[in-house]
Write an enzyme that holds these catalytic residues in place. Structure first.
Site, PDB file in Angstrom:
ATOM      1  N   HIS A 205       6.823  18.867  -8.118  1.00 25.55           N
ATOM      2  CA  HIS A 205       5.607  19.050  -8.904  1.00 25.55           C
ATOM      3  C   HIS A 205       4.704  17.815  -8.796  1.00 25.55           C
ATOM      4  CE1 HIS A 205       7.828  22.286 -10.815  1.00 25.55           C
ATOM      5  NE2 HIS A 205       6.794  22.595 -11.578  1.00 25.55           N
TER       6      HIS A 205
ATOM      7  N   ASN B 289      12.217  12.762  -5.968  1.00 23.59           N
ATOM      8  CA  ASN B 289      11.754  13.656  -7.030  1.00 23.59           C
ATOM      9  C   ASN B 289      12.617  13.567  -8.273  1.00 23.59           C
ATOM     10  OD1 ASN B 289      10.416  15.903  -8.288  1.00 23.59           O
ATOM     11  ND2 ASN B 289      12.043  17.223  -7.561  1.00 23.59           N
TER      12      ASN B 289
ATOM     13  N   GLU C 146      -5.802   2.944  -2.899  1.00 23.67           N
ATOM     14  CA  GLU C 146      -7.062   3.377  -2.284  1.00 23.67           C
ATOM     15  C   GLU C 146      -7.107   2.979  -0.813  1.00 23.67           C
ATOM     16  OE1 GLU C 146     -10.131   3.234  -6.118  1.00 23.67           O
ATOM     17  OE2 GLU C 146      -9.924   1.494  -4.804  1.00 23.67           O
TER      18      GLU C 146
ATOM     19  N   GLN D 104     -13.730  -1.311 -13.226  1.00 23.99           N
ATOM     20  CA  GLN D 104     -12.813  -0.981 -12.128  1.00 23.99           C
ATOM     21  C   GLN D 104     -12.229  -2.246 -11.502  1.00 23.99           C
ATOM     22  OE1 GLN D 104     -14.004   2.085  -9.223  1.00 23.99           O
ATOM     23  NE2 GLN D 104     -15.829   2.441 -10.483  1.00 23.99           N
TER      24      GLN D 104
ATOM     25  N   GLU E  25      -8.278  -2.121 -11.600  1.00 21.59           N
ATOM     26  CA  GLU E  25      -7.716  -1.671 -10.322  1.00 21.59           C
ATOM     27  C   GLU E  25      -7.050  -2.779  -9.511  1.00 21.59           C
ATOM     28  OE1 GLU E  25     -10.629   0.397  -8.067  1.00 21.59           O
ATOM     29  OE2 GLU E  25     -10.904   1.994  -9.553  1.00 21.59           O
TER      30      GLU E  25
END
Length: 513
Positions: free
Chosen positions: A347, A378, A484, A502, A506
């Site tokens: 998921h 997972n 990113e 940001q 970030e």
């Protein structure tokens, strides 16, 4: 007449000689068939209680539940999903004890038999106690928890105790108890909470991960859906017929489309739109995602999490299905497309993050919400991270979460080398799985409040999609900027925040505590 008799007389030795010759020839030797003995093979089957459950809204009354290993009866027991329940993964079993004023014991019983058993291993702990469960000033007895294993060889009509009574003492960690089984006859088991406490208080026991181990035919018929979300099982996919494709029903419990608590309040990371096949925007109400036609998986999925999303109004539905709302030229990944691949149907937006209604939980089981995820990735690291984030909500926070994947080639449970695609090349196996979670105190004006960077936590995690991954997700903490850069292509997380904000949020790696 004499000549005739003479001829007959002379012919007899000749006939006998011919017969004698045939009898003296070596007979044709036909070797006996080769019988290859069937060597009984060892088995180990674990019921981890992730695949189904009995929710608290049903109460402690007796009821049958279909799980991975078969049907179980919960009597005085529930699926444990609260932070007070001690468990491995997102689910366990909570069995309540016996108060002194009643004779009813909470118990968990198998409705099926097991054969050729050598041992049964069970993990247990004391459930964390609420103030109502703790002894009051007039109660001097110390809280003690006890449970015992019982066996039945007559289909559950009568039971006898197996081994010694177990006394778990920890409310933070599961202990493992193994019972050696010397009788390999067909039998079934139940776990009975035999704890007692003065008054009406009940000592509750947490149970998880029951493992049956033996040699030969176990007699257990596993469900056609392997556990995928913090579960066990190596295939991570349905082994039966694909379920009928379906859409999503967006109920009143879905997050708002815009504003506070909306799923992409902090921005659309890839500027996804409904006109791009590789960056296709899907708003499924309970989460929003960017989907890739070529990869057959989401690029990212974004959702908001607060206490209204995890009310446990429904249990885990496990109704995996293809999404019927994709464009007709897209390959529709089926519920059994991951079968035999060695990867879980992992998921993005977890089932346990959407238990407010059947519509909410069903939405998480659409295959457009899945990626091929290595089982240990997972079921261990990511399951623990998901539990951690839900614990932050229980602590008075709300969380904005974005999860995604990138790259090609993951290592599942069936190979030591990377696998690039499954489902006949229609589904790409990612090399990395990442998540970003923005945690802020529950309240209003979330975008504005996020500007107070000292009051905001941003957890960024990037893991390799391999089965050898360390179970501790904190070892994969990183920064949003690093994610990113790794994803590339102008990817921009938290783009709805001012650039100055940001730049702070970030670039700092969270400590994970």
């Amino acid at each position: 007449m004499k000549i005739k008799h003479l001829l007959i007389y002379l012919s007899v030795p000749l006939l006998l000689a011919g017969c004698k010759k045939d009898m003296n020839e070596d007979p044709e030797v036909i070797p006996p068939p080769v019988v290859v003995p069937v060597v009984p093979q060892p088995y180990s089957i674990t019921e981890d209680f992730e695949n189904g459950g009995k929710v608290s809204s049903i109460g402690y009354d007796a009821g049958d539940v279909s799980l991975y290993t078969g049907s179980w009866n919960y009597d005085g027991a529930l699926t444990g999903t609260d932070k007070s329940d001690v468990k491995n993964g997102s689910k366990g079993v909570r069995i309540q004890g016996t108060p002194s004023n009643t004779k009813r014991n909470g118990m968990l019983s198998m409705n099926f038999n097991v054969k050729h058993l050598k041992s049964i291993t069970i993990k247990s702990a004391l459930t964390n106690f609420s103030d109502k469960q703790k002894p009051g000033p007039n109660v001097t007895q110390v809280l003690k928890g006890y449970w015992e294993l019982q066996s039945s060889k007559d289909g559950g009509k009568t039971y006898i105790k197996v081994g010694e009574t177990v006394n778990p003492t920890d409310t933070a960690m599961l202990i493992t108890t193994t019972f050696q089984i010397t009788d390999t006859a067909t039998q079934r088991f139940r776990i009975v909470n035999t704890s007692e406490l003065n008054g009406s208080n009940r000592v509750r026991i947490s149970i998880d991960d029951i493992t049956f181990a033996g040699v030969g035919d176990s007699g257990i018929t596993l469900s056609d859906t392997s556990p995928d979300d913090s579960g066990t099982g190596s295939t991570g996919g349905s082994t039966g017929t694909a379920n009928t494709p379906r859409g999503v029903t967006i109920g009143a419990d879905a997050p708002p489309a815009t504003g506070d608590n909306s799923n992409i309040l902090f921005g659309n990371p890839s500027s996804a739109a409904a006109v791009s096949s590789e960056n296709f925007l899907l708003d499924l109400g309970y989460y929003v995602e960017s989907y890739s036609k070529t990869r057959g998986t989401p690029n990212w999925v974004s959702w908001h999490l607060d206490g209204t999303n995890t009310t446990n109004a429904t249990g885990r539905l496990d109704n995996f299905a293809a999404y019927s709302g994709l464009p007709t030229d897209f390959f529709a990944v089926q519920s059994n497309s991951y079968s035999g691949s060695g990867f879980d149907r992992g998921h993005n937006c977890p089932s346990a993050d959407r238990t407010s209604s059947t519509a909410a939980n069903s939405a998480t089981f659409l295959m457009t919400n899945m990626i091929p995820q290595a089982p240990n990735n997972n079921q261990k690291a990511w399951a623990d991270l998901e539990n951690y984030l839900r614990a932050q909500v229980n602590g008075g926070n709300e969380v904005y979460i974005i999860m995604g994947s990138y790259g090609t080639g993951g290592v599942g449970s069936l190979s030591a080398t990377p696998i690039n695609t499954i489902a006949s090349g229609n589904v790409t196996v990612p090399s990395n799985v990442w998540k970003v979670a923005v945690i802020i105190p529950a309240g209003n004006g979330d975008l504005i409040r996020a500007g107070n960077t000292s009051a905001v936590r941003v957890i960024a995690v990037n893991t390799p999609n391999t089965n050898s991954i360390d179970a501790d997700w904190k070892k994969y903490l990183t920064t949003v900027r690093s994610i990113e850069t790794a994803v590339g292509g102008g990817f921009n997380l938290l783009s709805a925040l001012p650039q100055s904000v940001q730049d702070v949020l970030e670039t700092k790696a969270d400590a994970g505590i």
